[in-house]
Design an enzyme around this catalytic site. Structure first.
Site, mmCIF file in Angstrom:
data_model
loop_
_atom_site.group_PDB
_atom_site.id
_atom_site.type_symbol
_atom_site.label_atom_id
_atom_site.label_comp_id
_atom_site.label_asym_id
_atom_site.label_seq_id
_atom_site.Cartn_x
_atom_site.Cartn_y
_atom_site.Cartn_z
ATOM 1 C CB SER A 83 1.736 1.112 1.381
ATOM 2 O OG SER A 83 2.223 2.425 1.204
ATOM 3 C CE1 TYR A 96 -1.982 1.852 -2.435
ATOM 4 C CE2 TYR A 96 -0.640 3.300 -1.053
ATOM 5 C CZ TYR A 96 -0.763 2.177 -1.854
ATOM 6 O OH TYR A 96 0.330 1.370 -2.059
HETATM 7 N N1 LIG Z 1 4.913 1.332 -6.322
HETATM 8 C C1 LIG Z 1 5.002 1.780 -5.065
HETATM 9 O O1 LIG Z 1 5.663 2.804 -4.767
HETATM 10 C C2 LIG Z 1 4.323 1.035 -3.947
HETATM 11 C C3 LIG Z 1 4.574 1.458 -2.644
HETATM 12 C C4 LIG Z 1 3.967 0.788 -1.594
HETATM 13 C C5 LIG Z 1 3.146 -0.280 -1.845
HETATM 14 N N2 LIG Z 1 2.914 -0.668 -3.128
HETATM 15 C C6 LIG Z 1 2.028 -1.811 -3.349
HETATM 16 O O2 LIG Z 1 2.718 -2.772 -4.101
HETATM 17 C C7 LIG Z 1 1.778 -3.556 -4.831
HETATM 18 C C8 LIG Z 1 2.198 -3.590 -6.279
HETATM 19 O O3 LIG Z 1 2.125 -2.256 -6.757
HETATM 20 P P1 LIG Z 1 2.864 -1.751 -8.079
HETATM 21 O O4 LIG Z 1 3.515 -0.477 -7.741
HETATM 22 O O5 LIG Z 1 3.642 -2.855 -8.697
HETATM 23 O O6 LIG Z 1 1.568 -1.394 -8.930
HETATM 24 P P2 LIG Z 1 1.226 -1.679 -10.462
HETATM 25 O O7 LIG Z 1 2.404 -1.446 -11.287
HETATM 26 O O8 LIG Z 1 -0.012 -0.871 -10.731
HETATM 27 O O9 LIG Z 1 0.863 -3.209 -10.415
HETATM 28 C C9 LIG Z 1 -0.261 -3.638 -9.701
HETATM 29 C C10 LIG Z 1 -0.469 -5.089 -10.002
HETATM 30 O O10 LIG Z 1 -1.634 -5.511 -9.287
HETATM 31 C C11 LIG Z 1 -2.505 -6.142 -10.197
HETATM 32 N N3 LIG Z 1 -3.892 -5.910 -9.800
HETATM 33 C C12 LIG Z 1 -4.480 -4.758 -9.438
HETATM 34 N N4 LIG Z 1 -5.775 -4.960 -9.144
HETATM 35 C C13 LIG Z 1 -5.992 -6.285 -9.333
HETATM 36 C C14 LIG Z 1 -7.123 -7.127 -9.171
HETATM 37 N N5 LIG Z 1 -8.299 -6.636 -8.759
HETATM 38 N N6 LIG Z 1 -6.999 -8.440 -9.458
HETATM 39 C C15 LIG Z 1 -5.801 -8.946 -9.857
HETATM 40 N N7 LIG Z 1 -4.695 -8.201 -10.024
HETATM 41 C C16 LIG Z 1 -4.792 -6.889 -9.755
HETATM 42 C C17 LIG Z 1 -2.219 -5.488 -11.532
HETATM 43 O O11 LIG Z 1 -2.644 -6.333 -12.548
HETATM 44 P P3 LIG Z 1 -2.991 -5.712 -14.017
HETATM 45 O O12 LIG Z 1 -1.732 -5.174 -14.542
HETATM 46 O O13 LIG Z 1 -3.536 -6.899 -14.734
HETATM 47 O O14 LIG Z 1 -4.005 -4.661 -13.748
HETATM 48 C C18 LIG Z 1 -0.708 -5.349 -11.475
HETATM 49 O O15 LIG Z 1 -0.082 -6.562 -11.818
HETATM 50 C C19 LIG Z 1 0.415 -2.907 -4.605
HETATM 51 O O16 LIG Z 1 -0.246 -3.593 -3.570
HETATM 52 C C20 LIG Z 1 0.784 -1.509 -4.152
HETATM 53 O O17 LIG Z 1 -0.218 -0.899 -3.380
HETATM 54 C C21 LIG Z 1 3.479 -0.042 -4.186
#
Ligand SMILES: NC(=O)c1ccc[n+]([C@@H]2O[C@H](COP(=O)([O-])OP(=O)(O)OC[C@H]3O[C@@H](n4cnc5c(N)ncnc54)[C@H](OP(=O)(O)O)[C@@H]3O)[C@@H](O)[C@H]2O)c1
Length: 201
Positions: A83, A96
């Site tokens: 991130s 985080y």
């Molecule tokens: N959105 C942002 O602005 C942003 C910015 C920087 C980095 N990120 C990173 O990008 C990645 C994806 O984030 P996102 O924004 O797409 O979040 P999201 O919409 O909450 O999706 C997270 C995904 O991770 C899966 N997950 C979480 N915990 C898990 C576990 N213990 N085992 C297996 N699957 C798990 C969830 O599965 P379920 O749906 O089944 O729970 C979901 O598919 C993350 O690593 C996040 O930290 C996001």
């Protein structure tokens, strides 16, 4: 991803089905914000377990498959979503941001050790992306991109073999620059960048 044995078993299953992987990308993660007045180790563990340890369980499971690709003379790449928060500590992001900074450091270090095996390591440092994770945020998210835009940037970055895939670039360059300011300046700027817990605002 939080279950070590389950992740290793998935790796063995993939080995049986495919024999090798030319890319393994670990993206699963979660975000919860800490309220420093009520230091909550359970929250810290809930964030670190999938973000850091889940990613590393995946790396452990994927390495034999990536090495198998190299033995077949194919390219091999390990990638993980960190991130932009890893570049700059922000208020309430202790758990985080630290989990993502740990992912970045670990994989950057691993990159140095895997280089001689011909396995490359890419880190993805997104700014704000509109997803269910950020829909929960209660503060302004400048230069937020859509999930499709994020996916395009990630796919393009991986195709070019970039080691640091960060976007949107205007945002991530600003964050990188703020991250190298002296600590006293960062202490002044940081609290102004996100909304504080109610009693602080
Ligand atoms: N959105 C942002 O602005 C942003 C910015 C920087 C980095 N990120 C990173 O990008 C990645 C994806 O984030 P996102 O924004 O797409 O979040 P999201 O919409 O909450 O999706 C997270 C995904 O991770 C899966 N997950 C979480 N915990 C898990 C576990 N213990 N085992 C297996 N699957 C798990 C969830 O599965 P379920 O749906 O089944 O729970 C979901 O598919 C993350 O690593 C996040 O930290 C996001």
């Amino acid at each position: 991803m939080s279950d070590h044995q389950a992740v290793l078993a998935a790796g063995e299953q993939i080995a049986e089905w495919l024999g090798a992987l030319d890319i393994a990308l670990f993206n699963a993660g979660t975000c919860e914000y800490l309220d420093a007045r009520h230091f909550d180790m359970a929250l810290v563990e809930r964030v670190f377990t999938p973000n850091l340890f889940g990613t590393l369980y995946g790396v452990e499971a994927a390495l034999p498959l990536l090495r198998a690709a190299r033995r077949e003379g194919k390219p091999a790449r390990l990638a993980a979503t960190s991130s932009a928060s890893a570049y700059l500590p922000l208020p309430r992001a202790e758990a985080y941001g630290a989990s993502k900074a740990a992912v970045s450091y670990f994989l950057e270090s691993l990159r140095l050790d895997l280089h001689q095996e011909g396995i490359d390591v890419s880190l993805i440092h997104p700014g704000f992306v509109k997803t269910p994770l950020t829909d929960r945020n209660d503060f302004p998210m400048p230069m937020q991109v859509t999930a499709d835009e994020a996916a395009e940037a990630i796919i393009a970055g991986l195709a070019k073999g970039r080691l640091d895939i960060h976007f949107p670039r205007r945002f991530t360059y600003i964050v990188k620059c703020l991250g190298i300011l002296p600590p006293a300046l960062r202490r002044w700027i940081g609290p102004r960048m996100t909304r504080q817990t109610k009693e602080h605002s």
